[in-house]
Design a protein around this motif. Structure first.
Motif, mmCIF file in Angstrom:
data_model
loop_
_atom_site.group_PDB
_atom_site.id
_atom_site.type_symbol
_atom_site.label_atom_id
_atom_site.label_comp_id
_atom_site.label_asym_id
_atom_site.label_seq_id
_atom_site.Cartn_x
_atom_site.Cartn_y
_atom_site.Cartn_z
ATOM 1 N N VAL A 107 -13.809 3.363 19.155
ATOM 2 C CA VAL A 107 -13.803 1.993 18.411
ATOM 3 C C VAL A 107 -12.230 1.661 18.516
ATOM 4 C CG1 VAL A 107 -13.974 1.160 16.055
ATOM 5 C CG2 VAL A 107 -15.440 3.004 16.699
ATOM 6 N N ASP A 108 -11.652 0.548 18.660
ATOM 7 C CA ASP A 108 -10.603 0.132 18.694
ATOM 8 C C ASP A 108 -10.621 -1.460 18.191
ATOM 9 O OD1 ASP A 108 -7.818 1.499 19.499
ATOM 10 O OD2 ASP A 108 -7.325 -0.669 19.424
ATOM 11 N N PRO A 140 -14.919 -1.131 6.853
ATOM 12 C CA PRO A 140 -15.647 0.128 7.237
ATOM 13 C C PRO A 140 -17.334 0.045 7.163
ATOM 14 C CG PRO A 140 -14.030 0.618 5.551
ATOM 15 C CD PRO A 140 -14.127 -0.889 5.752
ATOM 16 N N GLU A 141 -17.736 -0.814 6.310
ATOM 17 C CA GLU A 141 -19.232 -0.996 6.329
ATOM 18 C C GLU A 141 -19.658 -1.755 7.945
ATOM 19 O OE1 GLU A 141 -17.461 -1.485 3.713
ATOM 20 O OE2 GLU A 141 -18.045 -0.345 2.257
ATOM 21 N N LEU A 183 -3.840 -0.154 2.962
ATOM 22 C CA LEU A 183 -5.113 -0.044 2.524
ATOM 23 C C LEU A 183 -5.705 1.488 3.251
ATOM 24 C CD1 LEU A 183 -7.060 -3.389 3.492
ATOM 25 C CD2 LEU A 183 -6.177 -2.659 1.133
ATOM 26 N N GLY A 184 -4.814 2.198 3.941
ATOM 27 C CA GLY A 184 -5.143 3.349 4.655
ATOM 28 C C GLY A 184 -6.127 4.338 3.509
ATOM 29 N N PRO A 185 -5.659 4.889 2.526
ATOM 30 C CA PRO A 185 -6.253 5.636 1.640
ATOM 31 C C PRO A 185 -7.603 5.261 1.170
ATOM 32 C CG PRO A 185 -4.106 5.664 1.085
ATOM 33 C CD PRO A 185 -4.182 4.536 1.990
ATOM 34 N N CYS A 186 -7.396 4.121 0.852
ATOM 35 C CA CYS A 186 -8.913 3.542 0.220
ATOM 36 C C CYS A 186 -9.832 3.378 1.374
ATOM 37 C CB CYS A 186 -8.896 2.460 -0.516
ATOM 38 S SG CYS A 186 -8.259 0.940 0.410
ATOM 39 N N LEU A 187 -9.468 2.802 2.712
ATOM 40 C CA LEU A 187 -10.473 2.936 3.728
ATOM 41 C C LEU A 187 -10.996 4.217 3.998
ATOM 42 C CD1 LEU A 187 -8.373 0.516 6.075
ATOM 43 C CD2 LEU A 187 -10.474 0.107 4.769
ATOM 44 N N VAL A 188 -10.105 5.312 4.277
ATOM 45 C CA VAL A 188 -10.478 6.440 4.578
ATOM 46 C C VAL A 188 -11.664 7.280 3.337
ATOM 47 C CG1 VAL A 188 -9.855 9.096 5.128
ATOM 48 C CG2 VAL A 188 -8.405 7.067 5.678
ATOM 49 N N THR A 190 -13.563 5.421 1.969
ATOM 50 C CA THR A 190 -15.039 4.861 2.083
ATOM 51 C C THR A 190 -15.703 5.352 3.287
ATOM 52 O OG1 THR A 190 -14.007 2.765 1.309
ATOM 53 C CG2 THR A 190 -16.078 2.428 2.888
ATOM 54 N N TYR A 191 -15.071 5.790 4.052
ATOM 55 C CA TYR A 191 -15.593 6.317 5.628
ATOM 56 C C TYR A 191 -16.003 7.861 5.101
ATOM 57 C CZ TYR A 191 -13.826 2.929 8.831
ATOM 58 O OH TYR A 191 -13.617 1.795 9.389
ATOM 59 N N ARG A 192 -15.312 8.454 4.252
ATOM 60 C CA ARG A 192 -15.780 9.827 3.696
ATOM 61 C C ARG A 192 -17.095 9.530 3.183
ATOM 62 N NH1 ARG A 192 -10.543 10.436 1.577
ATOM 63 N NH2 ARG A 192 -11.439 10.318 -0.421
#
Length: 290
Positions: A107-108, A140-141, A183-188, A190-192
């Motif tokens: 994914v990119d 993410p979704e 947004l990095g931490p909240c994105l991660v 969500t992926y978790r």
């Protein structure tokens, strides 16, 4: 430049600014980059030649992660922010250990990375097991839905998500959102949440904590240079990087410098990164299980 026949760059690619994926490709010795990227990278390499072995150490970390997880039974990988296919992508590493078994979705958001990856996979991959999608990790979704739509990955089963050297690139909120934070931490997080039990999260991240003397000044200069490009950066300390794993269980040895993560999983074909000490790699890394 690419060694392939189709003309580059793909339509719509912005060559008015250096791009972090193409710069990284140049550090690794790749050819999917343009003059504007090379000028920016050469400016950095002239002042700080250590950047090239740092990039190699990070890529070798990726190789060892894939080997370790394949040996642990993982057969599905989603590589987010995968970049351009230089020095061995995940599917190539996995194929040596489990031929014909491992499925990988790259994914990119960088069109060059996606276009070049697609052409490489068409030539050297297996379309029934390897593909690339163009998606924004800040959604993410939607990204996860695109992964499911490929039909390659069963998201109800364990998956290894790779976020290698991605999260120190700032992930800005959408324009008009009213937010200004990274947004990095909240994105991660969500992926978790999206991952099935038994899945893994692997990441590496630049830090300015615990690095050798003189390196904080170098990192401050690099930050200034990258912040003037199209890819501003953010450095996190060890605790902040460990927090990105949430309540997942970190594999031994926990969050550590890239050269120290399971060196026994190296291959004879891996490139040696000539660093005086592990913390000269400047990237902390880890893998954790849900």
């Amino acid at each position: 430049m690419t060694g392939l026949d189709e003309p580059f760059p793909p339509p719509g690619v912005d060559l008015s600014h250096p791009n972090v994926a193409r710069i990284y490709d140049y550090y690794l010795g790749g050819t999917t980059n343009w003059e504007i990227d090379r000028q920016f990278a050469d400016q950095i390499l002239e002042a700080y030649p250590i950047i090239r072995p740092i990039a190699h150490a990070n890529r070798m970390f990726l190789h060892r992660v894939v080997r370790h997880l394949v040996k642990s039974g993982i057969r599905q990988f989603v590589d987010i922010g995968s970049g351009v296919p230089t020095m061995g992508h995940a599917h190539e590493v996995a194929e040596h250990l489990a031929p014909g078994e491992v499925k990988v979705v790259y994914v990119d958001y960088e069109p060059v990375a996606v276009a070049h990856s697609r052409r490489v996979l068409n030539k050297h991959g297996d379309p029934s097991r390897h593909t690339v999608i163009h998606a924004d990790m800040r959604d993410p979704e939607r990204l996860w839905s695109r992964v499911a739509d490929t039909g390659l990955i069963d998201l109800s089963q364990p998956v290894a998500v790779l976020l290698i050297a991605v999260l120190h690139i700032q992930q800005p909120p959408a324009p008009g959102s009213g937010r200004t934070d990274d947004l990095g931490p909240c994105l991660v997080a969500t992926y978790r949440d999206l991952l099935a039990p038994g899945s893994y999260l692997a990441l590496s991240h630049v830090t300015d904590e615990g690095v050798p003397p003189g390196y904080p000044e170098m990192l401050a200069d690099l930050k200034r240079l990258y912040d003037t490009s199209s890819s501003p950066v953010v450095f996190r300390n060890r605790k902040e990087i460990a927090d990105l794993f949430g309540d997942f269980t970190l594999l031994e040895p926990g969050v550590t410098w890239t050269p120290l993560w399971h060196p026994e999983d190296a291959s004879d074909g891996d490139r040696t990164a000539h660093l005086a000490s592990p913390n000269e790699s400047l990237l902390l890394a880890g893998v954790a299980r849900k």
